[in-house]
Structure formats: C-alpha cells, structure tokens
Design a protein around this motif. Structure first.
Motif, PDB file in Angstrom:
ATOM      1  N   ILE A 163       4.385  -9.141   6.680  1.00  0.00           N
ATOM      2  CA  ILE A 163       3.131  -8.416   6.884  1.00  0.00           C
ATOM      3  C   ILE A 163       2.809  -7.718   5.571  1.00  0.00           C
ATOM      4  N   GLY A 164       1.584  -7.866   5.102  1.00  0.00           N
ATOM      5  CA  GLY A 164       1.182  -7.285   3.824  1.00  0.00           C
ATOM      6  C   GLY A 164       1.013  -5.779   3.890  1.00  0.00           C
ATOM      7  N   GLU A 165       0.722  -5.184   2.729  1.00  0.00           N
ATOM      8  CA  GLU A 165       0.609  -3.727   2.655  1.00  0.00           C
ATOM      9  C   GLU A 165      -0.581  -3.191   3.440  1.00  0.00           C
ATOM     10  N   ASN A 166      -1.615  -4.005   3.673  1.00  0.00           N
ATOM     11  CA  ASN A 166      -2.785  -3.563   4.432  1.00  0.00           C
ATOM     12  C   ASN A 166      -2.729  -4.005   5.895  1.00  0.00           C
ATOM     13  N   GLY A 167      -1.583  -4.541   6.342  1.00  0.00           N
ATOM     14  CA  GLY A 167      -1.409  -4.947   7.729  1.00  0.00           C
ATOM     15  C   GLY A 167      -1.779  -6.390   8.012  1.00  0.00           C
ATOM     16  N   GLN A 199      -1.349 -10.488   8.151  1.00  0.00           N
ATOM     17  CA  GLN A 199      -0.236 -11.427   8.339  1.00  0.00           C
ATOM     18  C   GLN A 199      -0.201 -12.388   7.153  1.00  0.00           C
ATOM     19  N   LEU A 200       0.951 -12.437   6.486  1.00  0.00           N
ATOM     20  CA  LEU A 200       1.100 -13.360   5.356  1.00  0.00           C
ATOM     21  C   LEU A 200       1.893 -14.600   5.744  1.00  0.00           C
ATOM     22  N   PRO A 234      12.902 -12.521  11.711  1.00  0.00           N
ATOM     23  CA  PRO A 234      12.727 -11.068  11.566  1.00  0.00           C
ATOM     24  C   PRO A 234      11.410 -10.727  10.866  1.00  0.00           C
ATOM     25  N   VAL A 235      10.812  -9.602  11.274  1.00  0.00           N
ATOM     26  CA  VAL A 235       9.528  -9.189  10.702  1.00  0.00           C
ATOM     27  C   VAL A 235       9.778  -8.171   9.587  1.00  0.00           C
ATOM     28  N   CYS A 236       9.212  -8.448   8.426  1.00  0.00           N
ATOM     29  CA  CYS A 236       9.315  -7.538   7.286  1.00  0.00           C
ATOM     30  C   CYS A 236       7.910  -7.114   6.870  1.00  0.00           C
ATOM     31  N   LYS A 237       7.835  -5.934   6.258  1.00  0.00           N
ATOM     32  CA  LYS A 237       6.539  -5.418   5.836  1.00  0.00           C
ATOM     33  C   LYS A 237       6.643  -4.908   4.410  1.00  0.00           C
ATOM     34  N   ILE A 238       5.577  -5.102   3.648  1.00  0.00           N
ATOM     35  CA  ILE A 238       5.518  -4.582   2.276  1.00  0.00           C
ATOM     36  C   ILE A 238       4.902  -3.185   2.357  1.00  0.00           C
ATOM     37  N   VAL A 239       5.726  -2.160   2.047  1.00  0.00           N
ATOM     38  CA  VAL A 239       5.276  -0.774   2.120  1.00  0.00           C
ATOM     39  C   VAL A 239       5.978   0.057   1.050  1.00  0.00           C
TER      40      VAL A 239
END
Length: 194
Positions: free
Chosen positions: A44-48, A50-51, A80-85
């Motif tokens: 998931i990108g920094e703005n929410g 889906q990548l 697994p779900v990862c996010k850029i934050v």
C-alpha cells in the motif's frame, strides 16, 4: 590463552545475538524495513493507494525511493500487507488512537453492600442511599445478606429483606441476578435502570 579467546568470542557472539533480539522486541511488535523477510507482499502506497503484490525487495526499493519506511501492518494476511509510511509518525498515530480508545472505555465496577438479617430500618435506609449513589455512577451493586450462627436456620424467612431492598430501589435499579444462597450468605445483583 586460546581457551580464553574462544570464551571471549562466544560471549561477544551471545551479546550480539541478545542485543539484536532485544532491539527487535523493544522497537515494536511491527516489522519494519530489513526485518521483513517474506518473498512477496501486498503493498500500500504512502497515500493509501494499492500498489499490488510484489517481492519484498521491490517494496523496500520503493520505500527507499520515497524516503520512508516499509512497515508490515497485517502479518497474518496472505500475502502479508505492508505499507510505505514514516514509521515514527505511524507509531505516534497508533499510540494516540489507543489512548483515545481507552478514554472512551467505561469500566463498570461492582460495589458490595452487606446486610444482616436483623438490620434496623435506619441502617437499611442508609445502605439503600449508598446503593442509589453507586447505581447513579453506573456501577453494579452486589447486595449480600450475611448469616451467622443460629441465623442460618432462618435463611428462607430473611429473603424478604433483599426483596424489600430491591423494591425500594426499583425507580433507579433492576434486579440483574435474583437472590441466591451461597454458603453463609444470600446475594443479589442490581444494575442501573436504563
């Protein structure tokens, strides 16, 4: 001398291992950046946005390009779900939300009022006023009628005390659990009337 060096090397290795384990557990329960060892992750990108599903190396590269951290937010999902934050900001937001949730929680306490079979009318009124105050605060009230010695022979005759107690508080309370004999006492639970 050789034995001493081996021993020192072992101690150094153990220290390093424990230090790494300690850092992993104290930083957070969330895995970040290099701690993520999965083959592929849903990103998931920094703005929410889906990548999609990609390798963890590719996800790490995208996070580095953005100058942010890669955080595994749903480790049990497949993949697994990862996010850029920004990890610091993310952790701060999480702790703030937890504090807000704790503030909104209301803990209901159980207050106990003890009576005896030969209680005087004025004492009973005092106990009823205390129960009324507890119920007004939103607490539950456990009314206990305790028997001693020969009073045990007349338990059935004393049930009317609990019934009268509940009846006098019927404007603010409802009986949650009917009077029940437990050993040397008879208990009843009252809750605030909604």
């Amino acid at each position: 001398m050789n034995l001493c060096v081996d021993s020192l090397a072992i101690h150094f290795f153990m220290y390093q291992t424990l230090n790494i384990l300690w850092r992993c557990t104290t930083i957070s329960d969330l895995m970040i950046n290099e701690q993520i060892r999965d083959k592929e992750v849903r990103l998931i990108g920094e703005n929410g946005e889906q990548l999609g599903v990609m390798s963890s190396r590719e996800a790490m590269r995208l996070a580095e390009e953005a100058g942010l951290d890669l955080v595994k937010i749903a480790p049990t999902a497949k993949p697994p779900v990862c996010k850029i934050v920004d990890y610091g900001k993310f952790k701060y937001e999480q702790t703030r939300k937890e504090k807000e949730a704790k503030k909104k929680q209301k803990t209901i306490e159980i207050k106990e009022i003890r009576l005896s079979p030969n209680i005087d009318t004025n004492d009973l009124n005092t106990k009823m006023n205390a129960a009324r105050k507890f119920l007004g605060k939103g607490d539950r009230v456990k009314v206990t009628l305790r028997f001693r010695g020969r009073e045990m022979a007349h338990m059935a005759n004393s049930k009317h005390i609990l019934d009268d107690f509940a009846e006098n508080l019927s404007d603010v309370a409802v009986i949650e659990k009917e009077p029940k004999v437990e050993g040397r006492s008879m208990t009843m639970f009252l809750a605030e009337k909604k």
